[in-house]
Write a protein that holds these residues in place. Sequence first.
Motif, PDB file in Angstrom:
ATOM      1  N   VAL A   1       0.767  -0.960  -0.117  1.00 40.75           N
ATOM      2  CA  VAL A   1       0.440  -0.201  -0.025  1.00 40.75           C
ATOM      3  C   VAL A   1       0.572   1.351   0.388  1.00 40.75           C
ATOM      4  O   VAL A   1       0.664   2.480  -0.889  1.00 40.75           O
ATOM      5  CB  VAL A   1      -0.748   0.303   1.128  1.00 40.75           C
ATOM      6  N   ILE A   2       1.734   1.559   0.675  1.00 37.21           N
ATOM      7  CA  ILE A   2       2.590   2.504   1.094  1.00 37.21           C
ATOM      8  C   ILE A   2       3.270   3.022  -0.349  1.00 37.21           C
ATOM      9  O   ILE A   2       3.228   3.822  -1.315  1.00 37.21           O
ATOM     10  CB  ILE A   2       3.657   2.358   2.048  1.00 37.21           C
ATOM     11  N   ALA A   3       4.065   1.678  -1.179  1.00 39.62           N
ATOM     12  CA  ALA A   3       4.879   1.840  -2.096  1.00 39.62           C
ATOM     13  C   ALA A   3       3.921   2.071  -3.234  1.00 39.62           C
ATOM     14  O   ALA A   3       4.270   2.876  -4.145  1.00 39.62           O
ATOM     15  CB  ALA A   3       5.215   0.465  -2.723  1.00 39.62           C
TER      16      ALA A   3
ATOM     17  N   LEU B   1       3.393   6.198  -2.778  1.00 37.87           N
ATOM     18  CA  LEU B   1       4.612   6.712  -3.157  1.00 37.87           C
ATOM     19  C   LEU B   1       4.942   6.714  -4.554  1.00 37.87           C
ATOM     20  O   LEU B   1       6.053   6.929  -5.182  1.00 37.87           O
ATOM     21  CB  LEU B   1       6.252   6.299  -2.501  1.00 37.87           C
ATOM     22  N   GLY B   2       4.068   5.781  -5.420  1.00 41.16           N
ATOM     23  CA  GLY B   2       4.378   5.918  -6.910  1.00 41.16           C
ATOM     24  C   GLY B   2       5.798   4.827  -7.095  1.00 41.16           C
ATOM     25  O   GLY B   2       6.184   5.069  -8.356  1.00 41.16           O
ATOM     26  N   ARG B   3       5.577   3.195  -6.932  1.00 42.59           N
ATOM     27  CA  ARG B   3       6.765   2.818  -6.779  1.00 42.59           C
ATOM     28  C   ARG B   3       6.610   0.828  -7.293  1.00 42.59           C
ATOM     29  O   ARG B   3       5.469   0.537  -6.822  1.00 42.59           O
ATOM     30  CB  ARG B   3       7.308   2.636  -5.486  1.00 42.59           C
ATOM     31  N   GLN B   4       7.480   0.570  -8.340  1.00 45.19           N
ATOM     32  CA  GLN B   4       7.648  -1.066  -8.811  1.00 45.19           C
ATOM     33  C   GLN B   4       6.227  -1.714  -7.272  1.00 45.19           C
ATOM     34  O   GLN B   4       6.419  -2.745  -7.477  1.00 45.19           O
ATOM     35  CB  GLN B   4       8.926  -1.452  -9.297  1.00 45.19           C
TER      36      GLN B   4
ATOM     37  N   GLU C   1      10.408   2.136   5.120  1.00 47.16           N
ATOM     38  CA  GLU C   1      11.813   2.290   4.701  1.00 47.16           C
ATOM     39  C   GLU C   1      11.876   1.670   3.622  1.00 47.16           C
ATOM     40  O   GLU C   1      12.674   1.804   2.444  1.00 47.16           O
ATOM     41  CB  GLU C   1      12.554   2.181   5.897  1.00 47.16           C
ATOM     42  N   GLU C   2      11.094   0.365   3.746  1.00 46.63           N
ATOM     43  CA  GLU C   2      11.543  -0.958   2.850  1.00 46.63           C
ATOM     44  C   GLU C   2      10.600  -0.636   0.984  1.00 46.63           C
ATOM     45  O   GLU C   2      11.177  -0.510   0.312  1.00 46.63           O
ATOM     46  CB  GLU C   2      10.874  -1.868   2.267  1.00 46.63           C
ATOM     47  N   ALA C   3       9.317   0.267   0.967  1.00 48.92           N
ATOM     48  CA  ALA C   3       8.438   1.110   0.195  1.00 48.92           C
ATOM     49  C   ALA C   3       9.900   2.533  -0.715  1.00 48.92           C
ATOM     50  O   ALA C   3       9.428   2.465  -1.540  1.00 48.92           O
ATOM     51  CB  ALA C   3       7.668   1.812   0.316  1.00 48.92           C
ATOM     52  N   LYS C   4      10.692   2.500   0.178  1.00 51.20           N
ATOM     53  CA  LYS C   4      10.793   3.543  -0.424  1.00 51.20           C
ATOM     54  C   LYS C   4      12.166   3.994  -1.234  1.00 51.20           C
ATOM     55  O   LYS C   4      12.227   4.930  -2.152  1.00 51.20           O
ATOM     56  CB  LYS C   4      11.470   4.822   0.749  1.00 51.20           C
ATOM     57  N   VAL C   5      12.926   2.498  -0.512  1.00 57.64           N
ATOM     58  CA  VAL C   5      13.884   2.088  -1.347  1.00 57.64           C
ATOM     59  C   VAL C   5      13.247   1.248  -2.810  1.00 57.64           C
ATOM     60  O   VAL C   5      13.921   0.868  -4.038  1.00 57.64           O
ATOM     61  CB  VAL C   5      14.690   1.087  -0.571  1.00 57.64           C
ATOM     62  N   SER C   6      12.305   1.542  -2.727  1.00 62.96           N
ATOM     63  CA  SER C   6      11.556   0.657  -4.039  1.00 62.96           C
ATOM     64  C   SER C   6      11.488   1.471  -5.425  1.00 62.96           C
ATOM     65  O   SER C   6      11.540   3.039  -5.199  1.00 62.96           O
ATOM     66  CB  SER C   6      10.192   0.069  -4.184  1.00 62.96           C
ATOM     67  N   PRO C   7      12.442   0.657  -6.463  1.00 58.10           N
ATOM     68  CA  PRO C   7      12.341   1.818  -7.996  1.00 58.10           C
ATOM     69  C   PRO C   7      10.831   2.113  -8.268  1.00 58.10           C
ATOM     70  O   PRO C   7       9.889   2.200  -8.086  1.00 58.10           O
ATOM     71  CB  PRO C   7      13.306   1.136  -8.757  1.00 58.10           C
ATOM     72  N   GLU C   8      10.971   3.706  -9.390  1.00 57.13           N
ATOM     73  CA  GLU C   8       9.122   3.814  -9.243  1.00 57.13           C
ATOM     74  C   GLU C   8       9.890   3.374 -11.044  1.00 57.13           C
ATOM     75  O   GLU C   8      10.843   2.264 -11.785  1.00 57.13           O
ATOM     76  CB  GLU C   8      10.189   5.278 -10.073  1.00 57.13           C
ATOM     77  N   PRO C   9       8.516   3.117 -11.479  1.00 54.63           N
ATOM     78  CA  PRO C   9       8.383   2.103 -12.787  1.00 54.63           C
ATOM     79  C   PRO C   9       9.011   2.740 -13.990  1.00 54.63           C
ATOM     80  O   PRO C   9       9.568   3.890 -13.848  1.00 54.63           O
ATOM     81  CB  PRO C   9       6.852   3.236 -12.716  1.00 54.63           C
TER      82      PRO C   9
END
Length: 397
Positions: free
Chosen positions: A141-143, A146-149, A359-367
């Motif tokens: 959900v958080i990712a 944040l608009g992450r993959q 913290e894990e969601a923040k480091v996920s790359p953007e699409p």
Amino acid sequence: MLARIAHAKVVPRISLARRLQTSADSTKLSSPPSDHSQPFKVTLHEDSFQAFKCDKPDLEVEVTKDKLLKWYSQMNLMRRMEMAADALYKAKLIRGFCHLAIGQEAVSVGMESAITPSDRVITAYRCHPFAVLRGGTIKGVIAELLGRQDGMSHGKGGSMHIFTPSFFGGNGIVGAQVPVGAGLAFAQKYLGHNDVATFTLYGDGASNQGQVFEAFNMAKLWNLPCVFVCENNKYGMGTSAERSSSNTKYFTRGDQIPGIQANGMDIVASHQAVKYAKQWTSEGKGPLLLEFVTYRYGGHSMSDPGTTYRTREEIQMMRSTQDPIRGLQHYIQAWGLATEEELKRIEKEAKIEVDKAVEEAKVSPEPQPKDLWTDIYYKGTEPPFMRGREREEVHYY
């Protein structure tokens, strides 16, 4: 004669109808449990439910220590997740629309506690807790926000477009999910899934939509296993229910469809109401309206401070006297199921879990740009190719 009639004293009508109890801690212990490992019974306040064209749910509810502690953990997790989203939005890491459900945790957790993984749920804006409870993850959900993959929709859907195999969103058009929910219920009946119910949620702000009443009519006409759930948090955006609806008893607005109004601030009452609704559809009785009287602490969305149409004193009063988490905490401690230290440990664990997910969601790359071509069709049903913005821009699957 006419003059006497014109000046006759008007006697106000006195309503004798009892009001719904919306306290978060009015449930009483029927008898002290001799063994906390065994189920025991509690009794809800006599005004926890109101009914229309049907009987009220039973006031006596069987619970267990493990069940209550699980609810406490889930409610704390959902609130911590929404608080994290609030902080990320204010830090400008989340953009766009974002509607939080802080204060309404008893509805989502209570519903999940009384349905099965096969049941279907569809809702409107405040979808984050339902997405997690229906099989998603806090990180997902958080990712997504944040608009992450690693987001549940790979960072391409955002707040209102999150799904699982049994959760159909998150929908951004006011009231549009209600006929879709009726369609889900129709599909279950058509396929012969007689023990599967669809819970179609909408807010008091969407209750006057024409498509809502159209869905009611078709659901009753075809006797669909659909529970139409109105989350009445008192305000549709910045308009109070009383200013927008001539009839604020939303559970009575289904015409021929029976309805239940339930205390959405008490987790035990929420659980019992959904259990009743699930049994109703399983017995082939057709659709049911279920109104939860609840309250959101924040604004309609992150762009709404929530204090221009209600007072800060009103919000503080609800937080201090009718908070659903504090109400459950009171039950657990008063009934001798856990100490204050044990409950604080659960709260701390919830914070640690949410912080880790953030913290894990923040480091996920953007699409990536190539991801624009994916998830347009259900996997395996794509056409041979898809045109882009221009004739020469073509993607082949």
